[in-house]
Design an enzyme around this catalytic site. Structure first.
Site, PDB file in Angstrom:
ATOM      1  N   GLY A 165     -13.943  -0.368  -6.607  1.00  0.00           N
ATOM      2  CA  GLY A 165     -15.261   0.236  -6.435  1.00  0.00           C
ATOM      3  C   GLY A 165     -15.960   0.544  -7.747  1.00  0.00           C
ATOM      4  O   GLY A 165     -17.162   0.297  -7.899  1.00  0.00           O
ATOM      5  N   PRO A 224      -0.408  -6.042  -5.534  1.00  0.00           N
ATOM      6  CA  PRO A 224      -0.983  -4.691  -5.555  1.00  0.00           C
ATOM      7  C   PRO A 224      -1.935  -4.447  -4.385  1.00  0.00           C
ATOM      8  O   PRO A 224      -2.514  -5.377  -3.833  1.00  0.00           O
ATOM      9  CB  PRO A 224      -1.733  -4.632  -6.889  1.00  0.00           C
ATOM     10  N   ASP A 244     -16.855   9.612  -3.930  1.00  0.00           N
ATOM     11  CA  ASP A 244     -15.401   9.473  -3.903  1.00  0.00           C
ATOM     12  C   ASP A 244     -14.801  10.823  -3.507  1.00  0.00           C
ATOM     13  O   ASP A 244     -15.322  11.873  -3.907  1.00  0.00           O
ATOM     14  CB  ASP A 244     -14.870   9.058  -5.287  1.00  0.00           C
ATOM     15  N   ALA A 260     -13.468  -2.671   1.048  1.00  0.00           N
ATOM     16  CA  ALA A 260     -12.380  -2.008   1.789  1.00  0.00           C
ATOM     17  C   ALA A 260     -11.804  -2.939   2.853  1.00  0.00           C
ATOM     18  O   ALA A 260     -12.532  -3.726   3.459  1.00  0.00           O
ATOM     19  CB  ALA A 260     -12.901  -0.740   2.454  1.00  0.00           C
ATOM     20  N   ARG A 262       0.840  -1.191   0.000  1.00  0.00           N
ATOM     21  CA  ARG A 262       0.000   0.000   0.000  1.00  0.00           C
ATOM     22  C   ARG A 262       0.877   1.244   0.000  1.00  0.00           C
ATOM     23  O   ARG A 262       1.841   1.313   0.750  1.00  0.00           O
ATOM     24  CB  ARG A 262      -0.881  -0.028   1.254  1.00  0.00           C
ATOM     25  N   ALA A 317     -13.175   2.134   0.012  1.00  0.00           N
ATOM     26  CA  ALA A 317     -12.080   3.106   0.069  1.00  0.00           C
ATOM     27  C   ALA A 317     -11.253   2.832   1.326  1.00  0.00           C
ATOM     28  O   ALA A 317     -10.990   1.683   1.651  1.00  0.00           O
ATOM     29  CB  ALA A 317     -12.655   4.513   0.045  1.00  0.00           C
ATOM     30  N   LYS A 361       1.709  -7.690   4.964  1.00  0.00           N
ATOM     31  CA  LYS A 361       1.342  -6.466   4.258  1.00  0.00           C
ATOM     32  C   LYS A 361       2.557  -5.559   4.223  1.00  0.00           C
ATOM     33  O   LYS A 361       3.405  -5.616   5.108  1.00  0.00           O
ATOM     34  CB  LYS A 361       0.205  -5.741   4.995  1.00  0.00           C
TER      35      LYS A 361
HETATM   36  N1  PHE Z   1      -4.162  -6.189  -1.736  1.00  0.00           N
HETATM   37  C1  PHE Z   1      -5.222  -7.054  -2.088  1.00  0.00           C
HETATM   38  C2  PHE Z   1      -5.869  -7.610  -0.831  1.00  0.00           C
HETATM   39  O1  PHE Z   1      -5.682  -7.136   0.233  1.00  0.00           O
HETATM   40  C3  PHE Z   1      -4.773  -8.140  -3.059  1.00  0.00           C
HETATM   41  C4  PHE Z   1      -3.680  -9.063  -2.593  1.00  0.00           C
HETATM   42  C5  PHE Z   1      -3.991 -10.279  -2.050  1.00  0.00           C
HETATM   43  C6  PHE Z   1      -2.332  -8.752  -2.787  1.00  0.00           C
HETATM   44  C7  PHE Z   1      -3.010 -11.189  -1.670  1.00  0.00           C
HETATM   45  C8  PHE Z   1      -1.335  -9.655  -2.401  1.00  0.00           C
HETATM   46  C9  PHE Z   1      -1.689 -10.881  -1.871  1.00  0.00           C
HETATM   47  O2  PHE Z   1      -6.646  -8.513  -0.840  1.00  0.00           O
END
Ligand code: PHE
Length: 317
Positions: free
Chosen positions: A149, A78, A167, A224, A6, A202, A42
């Site tokens: 979204g 992503p 938004d 979200a 992120r 969001a 994450k």
């Molecule tokens: N970021 C997205 C999510 O939270 C997609 C994602 C999933 C990215 C798993 C990487 C691994 O779900």
């Protein structure tokens, strides 16, 4: 473990760290709820606003090198404000990345399938509350029309729902509203606006003791991550008579897409079956919450915890 990267502005580094930790925990639950054989993680890149392209690229390279230090124990993908193009840049320095463009050997954006999974979740929620998952005549407010979204809004409109959008970036809503003939809700009014389904797509932390009493919807079901200020807000929604689709269940479509295609070698039909499974899992959670007299958030956490406990663990862990 896997979880997205992120890119976001934070008031202080400690806030970025707290966000990363909370999001990683949610990813662990997401993987468990979707029965994906991975743990959660994450990455958060706390940036001082929009970066010029060359800075963005350098930051991603540094991030990629850091990911390499984990030796494959963590793979990213992503997330908010990062795209498949960014994953291609990361892919220049690390193999531990999901969601590169197909041209670079990836499975492409996870956003469309996140939206598909969310739509299954909305239908399961409608069926639980109204006894039918039919969309015509239902009002759905989609908060945030970014990658996920806007696709969700589009699919809902196609199936006959009355779709309202909002938004913080007004350029986005104007374009989409014109394209699809949707109604725009001014930013700040989305919580009070009457609707059947409020779909947060969001930023997180929007449902709290202060905001829940303002809601005028029957269902909260969106894509979200971490829309609840804290898990107790799940109980607050229950007390307010609002059905809450736990985020880590309803937004598992991205993980299903990325890990299904890139690690498990799934076909389109298998990915679609698992996306539909989001609806089934939610229905089971709703029923368990009714039976046990607990919030849907609690019921979902119990399902995830039970699946985690049943997992084989590497020796010594
Ligand atoms: N970021 C997205 C999510 O939270 C997609 C994602 C999933 C990215 C798993 C990487 C691994 O779900």
């Amino acid at each position: 473990a896997a979880g997205g990267t992120r890119m976001k502005e934070y008031a202080a580094p400690a806030e970025a760290l707290a966000d990363a930790t909370r999001l990683a925990r949610a990813m662990t639950y997401k993987m468990a709820a979707a029965a994906l054989p991975m743990g959660g993680g994450k990455s958060v890149l706390a940036v001082p606003g929009d970066l010029p392209d060359d800075h963005r690229e350098q930051l991603l390279w540094r991030h990629g090198h850091n990911i390499n230090l984990l030796g494959g124990n963590y793979r990213t993908g992503p997330d908010m404000n990062t795209s498949s193009a960014d994953m291609d840049v990361l892919g220049q320095v690390t193999p531990f990345v999901f969601g590169r463009t197909p041209a670079e050997g990836g499975s492409g954006s996870s956003a469309p399938d996140t939206a598909v999974g969310c739509l299954h979740g909305i239908k399961a929620s409608l069926a639980h509350v109204f006894g039918t998952d039919s969309l015509p005549g239902r009002r759905v407010l989609v908060q945030g029309v970014g990658e996920v979204g806007r696709r969700l809004a589009e699919m809902l409109a196609k199936e006959g729902a009355t779709v309202l959008i909002s938004d913080v970036d007004e350029g986005r809503t104007t374009t989409l509203a014109e394209e699809l003939g949707l109604d725009v809700v001014p930013v700040g009014d989305e919580l009070e606006t009457e609707c059947d389904v409020f779909a947060p797509c969001a930023a997180g932390g929007i449902l709290t003791a202060a905001t829940i009493p303002r809601l005028r919807c029957r269902i909260v079901a969106g894509a979200a991550n971490n829309p609840l200020g804290d898990p107790a807000d799940g109980a607050r929604l229950q007390q307010a008579g609002i059905l809450y689709a736990p985020d880590f269940v309803i937004n598992g479509g991205g993980a299903i897409h990325l890990i299904g295609y890139e690690t498990l070698g799934w076909s389109r039909a298998q990915v679609e079956a698992h996306l539909a499974g989001i609806g089934t899992t939610l229905s089971e959670i709703y029923q368990a919450a009714v039976n046990k007299g607990i919030s849907t958030e609690e019921a979902a956490e119990q399902v995830a915890e039970a699946r985690l406990a049943a997992r084989p663990r590497p020796a010594g862990v």
